[in-house]
Motif scaffolding. Structure first.
Motif, PDB file in Angstrom:
ATOM      1  N   PHE A 143       9.219  -4.190 -17.613  1.00  0.00           N
ATOM      2  CA  PHE A 143       9.686  -4.115 -16.240  1.00  0.00           C
ATOM      3  C   PHE A 143       8.775  -4.982 -15.363  1.00  0.00           C
ATOM      4  O   PHE A 143       7.554  -4.988 -15.554  1.00  0.00           O
ATOM      5  N   PRO A 144       9.321  -5.736 -14.414  1.00  0.00           N
ATOM      6  CA  PRO A 144       8.491  -6.588 -13.547  1.00  0.00           C
ATOM      7  C   PRO A 144       7.435  -5.765 -12.809  1.00  0.00           C
ATOM      8  O   PRO A 144       7.765  -4.936 -11.965  1.00  0.00           O
ATOM      9  N   LEU A 145       6.178  -6.017 -13.128  1.00  0.00           N
ATOM     10  CA  LEU A 145       5.092  -5.164 -12.638  1.00  0.00           C
ATOM     11  C   LEU A 145       3.828  -5.983 -12.421  1.00  0.00           C
ATOM     12  O   LEU A 145       3.479  -6.829 -13.245  1.00  0.00           O
ATOM     13  N   VAL A 146       3.137  -5.719 -11.304  1.00  0.00           N
ATOM     14  CA  VAL A 146       1.836  -6.313 -11.040  1.00  0.00           C
ATOM     15  C   VAL A 146       0.884  -5.187 -10.645  1.00  0.00           C
ATOM     16  O   VAL A 146       1.187  -4.388  -9.756  1.00  0.00           O
ATOM     17  N   ILE A 147      -0.266  -5.110 -11.322  1.00  0.00           N
ATOM     18  CA  ILE A 147      -1.297  -4.126 -11.015  1.00  0.00           C
ATOM     19  C   ILE A 147      -2.330  -4.779 -10.101  1.00  0.00           C
ATOM     20  O   ILE A 147      -2.716  -5.934 -10.324  1.00  0.00           O
ATOM     21  N   ILE A 148      -2.790  -4.056  -9.087  1.00  0.00           N
ATOM     22  CA  ILE A 148      -3.790  -4.611  -8.176  1.00  0.00           C
ATOM     23  C   ILE A 148      -5.034  -3.735  -8.135  1.00  0.00           C
ATOM     24  O   ILE A 148      -4.965  -2.517  -8.317  1.00  0.00           O
ATOM     25  N   ASP A 149      -6.169  -4.362  -7.948  1.00  0.00           N
ATOM     26  CA  ASP A 149      -7.488  -3.765  -7.719  1.00  0.00           C
ATOM     27  C   ASP A 149      -8.109  -3.102  -8.946  1.00  0.00           C
ATOM     28  O   ASP A 149      -9.241  -3.399  -9.288  1.00  0.00           O
ATOM     29  N   GLY A 172      -6.770  -1.762 -22.056  1.00  0.00           N
ATOM     30  CA  GLY A 172      -5.827  -1.529 -23.145  1.00  0.00           C
ATOM     31  C   GLY A 172      -4.377  -1.724 -22.763  1.00  0.00           C
ATOM     32  O   GLY A 172      -3.495  -1.628 -23.619  1.00  0.00           O
ATOM     33  N   ILE A 173      -4.100  -1.966 -21.500  1.00  0.00           N
ATOM     34  CA  ILE A 173      -2.728  -2.206 -21.060  1.00  0.00           C
ATOM     35  C   ILE A 173      -2.678  -3.578 -20.403  1.00  0.00           C
ATOM     36  O   ILE A 173      -3.055  -3.741 -19.252  1.00  0.00           O
ATOM     37  N   GLU A 174      -2.252  -4.566 -21.146  1.00  0.00           N
ATOM     38  CA  GLU A 174      -2.167  -5.916 -20.609  1.00  0.00           C
ATOM     39  C   GLU A 174      -0.963  -6.022 -19.674  1.00  0.00           C
ATOM     40  O   GLU A 174       0.178  -5.846 -20.084  1.00  0.00           O
ATOM     41  N   THR A 175      -1.235  -6.277 -18.422  1.00  0.00           N
ATOM     42  CA  THR A 175      -0.197  -6.488 -17.428  1.00  0.00           C
ATOM     43  C   THR A 175      -0.654  -7.617 -16.508  1.00  0.00           C
ATOM     44  O   THR A 175      -1.793  -8.065 -16.587  1.00  0.00           O
ATOM     45  N   HIS A 176       0.226  -8.041 -15.654  1.00  0.00           N
ATOM     46  CA  HIS A 176      -0.193  -8.961 -14.601  1.00  0.00           C
ATOM     47  C   HIS A 176      -1.130  -8.189 -13.682  1.00  0.00           C
ATOM     48  O   HIS A 176      -0.818  -7.091 -13.229  1.00  0.00           O
ATOM     49  N   ARG A 233      19.327  -4.332  -6.034  1.00  0.00           N
ATOM     50  CA  ARG A 233      18.386  -5.255  -6.665  1.00  0.00           C
ATOM     51  C   ARG A 233      17.480  -5.954  -5.652  1.00  0.00           C
ATOM     52  O   ARG A 233      16.754  -6.860  -6.011  1.00  0.00           O
ATOM     53  N   ASN A 234      17.529  -5.558  -4.386  1.00  0.00           N
ATOM     54  CA  ASN A 234      16.738  -6.267  -3.390  1.00  0.00           C
ATOM     55  C   ASN A 234      15.566  -5.431  -2.893  1.00  0.00           C
ATOM     56  O   ASN A 234      15.071  -5.646  -1.798  1.00  0.00           O
ATOM     57  N   VAL A 235      15.113  -4.464  -3.693  1.00  0.00           N
ATOM     58  CA  VAL A 235      14.020  -3.590  -3.299  1.00  0.00           C
ATOM     59  C   VAL A 235      12.791  -3.854  -4.163  1.00  0.00           C
ATOM     60  O   VAL A 235      12.895  -3.944  -5.389  1.00  0.00           O
ATOM     61  N   ILE A 236      11.648  -3.994  -3.521  1.00  0.00           N
ATOM     62  CA  ILE A 236      10.362  -4.060  -4.216  1.00  0.00           C
ATOM     63  C   ILE A 236       9.532  -2.867  -3.770  1.00  0.00           C
ATOM     64  O   ILE A 236       9.433  -2.584  -2.567  1.00  0.00           O
ATOM     65  N   GLY A 237       8.964  -2.154  -4.721  1.00  0.00           N
ATOM     66  CA  GLY A 237       8.192  -0.965  -4.405  1.00  0.00           C
ATOM     67  C   GLY A 237       6.696  -1.212  -4.494  1.00  0.00           C
ATOM     68  O   GLY A 237       6.224  -1.944  -5.361  1.00  0.00           O
ATOM     69  N   LEU A 238       5.962  -0.609  -3.571  1.00  0.00           N
ATOM     70  CA  LEU A 238       4.498  -0.647  -3.583  1.00  0.00           C
ATOM     71  C   LEU A 238       3.980   0.782  -3.619  1.00  0.00           C
ATOM     72  O   LEU A 238       4.396   1.624  -2.825  1.00  0.00           O
ATOM     73  N   ILE A 239       3.064   1.060  -4.551  1.00  0.00           N
ATOM     74  CA  ILE A 239       2.451   2.383  -4.643  1.00  0.00           C
ATOM     75  C   ILE A 239       0.957   2.235  -4.382  1.00  0.00           C
ATOM     76  O   ILE A 239       0.249   1.538  -5.115  1.00  0.00           O
ATOM     77  N   LEU A 240       0.477   2.876  -3.326  1.00  0.00           N
ATOM     78  CA  LEU A 240      -0.937   2.876  -2.959  1.00  0.00           C
ATOM     79  C   LEU A 240      -1.487   4.300  -3.034  1.00  0.00           C
ATOM     80  O   LEU A 240      -0.752   5.263  -2.807  1.00  0.00           O
ATOM     81  N   GLU A 257       3.398 -12.516  -4.398  1.00  0.00           N
ATOM     82  CA  GLU A 257       3.893 -13.829  -4.830  1.00  0.00           C
ATOM     83  C   GLU A 257       4.092 -13.869  -6.345  1.00  0.00           C
ATOM     84  O   GLU A 257       5.056 -14.465  -6.842  1.00  0.00           O
ATOM     85  N   GLN A 258       3.171 -13.223  -7.083  1.00  0.00           N
ATOM     86  CA  GLN A 258       3.309 -13.173  -8.542  1.00  0.00           C
ATOM     87  C   GLN A 258       4.566 -12.405  -8.944  1.00  0.00           C
ATOM     88  O   GLN A 258       5.305 -12.824  -9.842  1.00  0.00           O
ATOM     89  N   LEU A 259       4.814 -11.287  -8.270  1.00  0.00           N
ATOM     90  CA  LEU A 259       5.995 -10.491  -8.589  1.00  0.00           C
ATOM     91  C   LEU A 259       7.269 -11.257  -8.244  1.00  0.00           C
ATOM     92  O   LEU A 259       8.242 -11.244  -9.020  1.00  0.00           O
ATOM     93  N   LEU A 260       7.275 -11.936  -7.112  1.00  0.00           N
ATOM     94  CA  LEU A 260       8.450 -12.733  -6.739  1.00  0.00           C
ATOM     95  C   LEU A 260       8.717 -13.830  -7.764  1.00  0.00           C
ATOM     96  O   LEU A 260       9.871 -14.123  -8.097  1.00  0.00           O
TER      97      LEU A 260
END
Length: 391
Positions: free
Chosen positions: A182-188, A193-197, A100-107, A348-351
């Motif tokens: 699922f805890p998710l933040v979209i960037i850039d 049609g997909i409301e997310t953080h 439970r201590n892993v955060i993933g980033l996909i670029l 910070e938002q994901l945390l």
């Protein structure tokens, strides 16, 4: 490094470890050649050599002179969830028995300073969080993006930060994450049609800044060009800002100045003189161009030079990406999208979501959408509009 910047050799090492950890490369497989790594990361041979030497000492690779580098059998142990590699910079699933201590980033990639600065902002925010950080690359492929999402979930990631690929349709795996809350933040790149953080730069304001800057320099024939799908919300916003700025200035919108329906093969060594962008520049239809990514700015610069013209004497260029590691050495006038800030705020938002699980189950109208105000940084690629002789 003292300024917190991730050394490029470490970025290369993290990429190779990631390929091994996720099973893309297995023990005995030959990895990319030094030349391929040099081209992929746009670095010198000595930088690549230092990265490979370090991985060899750690037991990740075997280097055979004259043949290349191969994944070492020991890599099986290094990528085993119960035995993570010390100091590797990449996390393995269930490190110390806790998945439970892993955060993933996909670029999409880390081949430009834009992505590297965003990655730096995320790394800084997570440094003292207690979470480990796994970076995966989609190479701007929907299939690889989907595979990366599935792999990170398999590893037991607690949350994800995703920089979506340029595509006409969104990835169904992202929709699945949203539906499962699922805890998710979209960037850039915002997904319609997909409301997310979501956290990114204000594309409408960015284009207004670019148009206004060129207009003040006397340019009236201002073209905007992009080689990614129009359905991408980021591109739609930038085109909207372009048209909005022209209307505010009392100018007519000329559809011929919106160059978006084409593809550029950046791997091609010789310029295609039949390409629509090449012919557009050759015919002198615009005195200034706004490119929606840095790679296209460089391509446009090649065309201008090939035609015997000069930037900015004959043509001015504003780009959306800062192609330099610093402002001091930048040639192009660019839109500063504050990508490091975007990365930091996304982490910070994901945390915050992970610390307060109740926020994950909030109503859709409470999803946080944050647009960062961009700024224009003027440099030598823009100048006063040249006086054209009358026909």
């Amino acid at each position: 490094m003292q300024d917190g910047r991730i050394p490029i050799y470490q970025v290369i090492q993290d990429f190779i470890k990631n390929q091994i950890q996720t099973g893309i490369w297995s023990p005995g497989d030959k990895i990319f050649t030094e030349k391929e790594l040099m081209e992929k990361f746009e670095v010198s041979r000595i930088t690549v050599s230092n990265a490979l030497t370090g991985l060899t000492k750690e037991g990740w690779l075997n280097r055979i002179q004259g043949k290349g580098s191969y994944v070492h059998d020991m890599a099986l142990t290094l990528r085993n969830p119960a035995q993570p590699a010390a100091g590797s910079g990449m996390s393995t699933p269930a490190e110390q028995g806790d998945s439970r201590n892993v955060i993933g980033l996909i670029l999409p990639n880390i081949s430009d300073f834009f992505s590297m600065r965003m990655n730096k902002g995320i790394s800084k925010a997570l440094k003292q969080s207690g979470y480990n950080f796994v970076l995966m690359l989609s190479e701007n492929s929907k299939d690889r993006e989907a595979a990366a999402i599935r792999e990170l979930l398999y590893m037991g990631a607690s949350g994800l930060i995703i920089f979506p690929v340029d595509a006409e349709t969104y990835n169904e795996e992202i929709l699945r994450l949203k539906l499962e809350r699922f805890p998710l933040v979209i960037i850039d790149r915002y997904l319609t049609g997909i409301e997310t953080h979501f956290i990114g730069s204000d594309g409408v304001e960015a284009s207004r800044l670019a148009v206004n800057h060129l207009y003040e320099l006397g340019h009236r024939d201002i073209a905007i060009c992009s080689d990614v799908p129009l359905s991408t919300t980021t591109i739609e916003q930038r085109l909207s800002g372009y048209m909005k700025a022209l209307k505010e200035l009392g100018e007519m919108i000329n559809p011929a100045m919106m160059l978006t329906d084409f593809y550029v093969d950046y791997e091609r060594e010789e310029l295609d003189e039949q390409h629509p962008l090449f012919r557009y520049v050759k015919n002198g239809l615009a005195t200034a161009y706004i490119t929606l990514n840095g790679t296209m700015a460089l391509h446009l610069y090649r065309i201008v030079r090939h035609l015997g013209l000069q930037v900015p004497r004959d043509i001015s260029i504003v780009t959306f990406d800062n192609l330099s590691p610093s402002r001091e050495f930048n040639f192009f006038t660019y839109i500063d999208q504050h990508e490091e800030t975007v990365g930091r705020l996304a982490a910070e938002q994901l945390l915050e979501l992970l610390e307060d699980k109740s926020k994950i189950n909030q109503q859709e109208n409470k999803y946080r959408k944050l647009l960062i105000e961009p700024h224009l940084v003027s440099s030598v690629s823009t100048a006063a509009c040249p006086v054209r002789s009358k026909p």
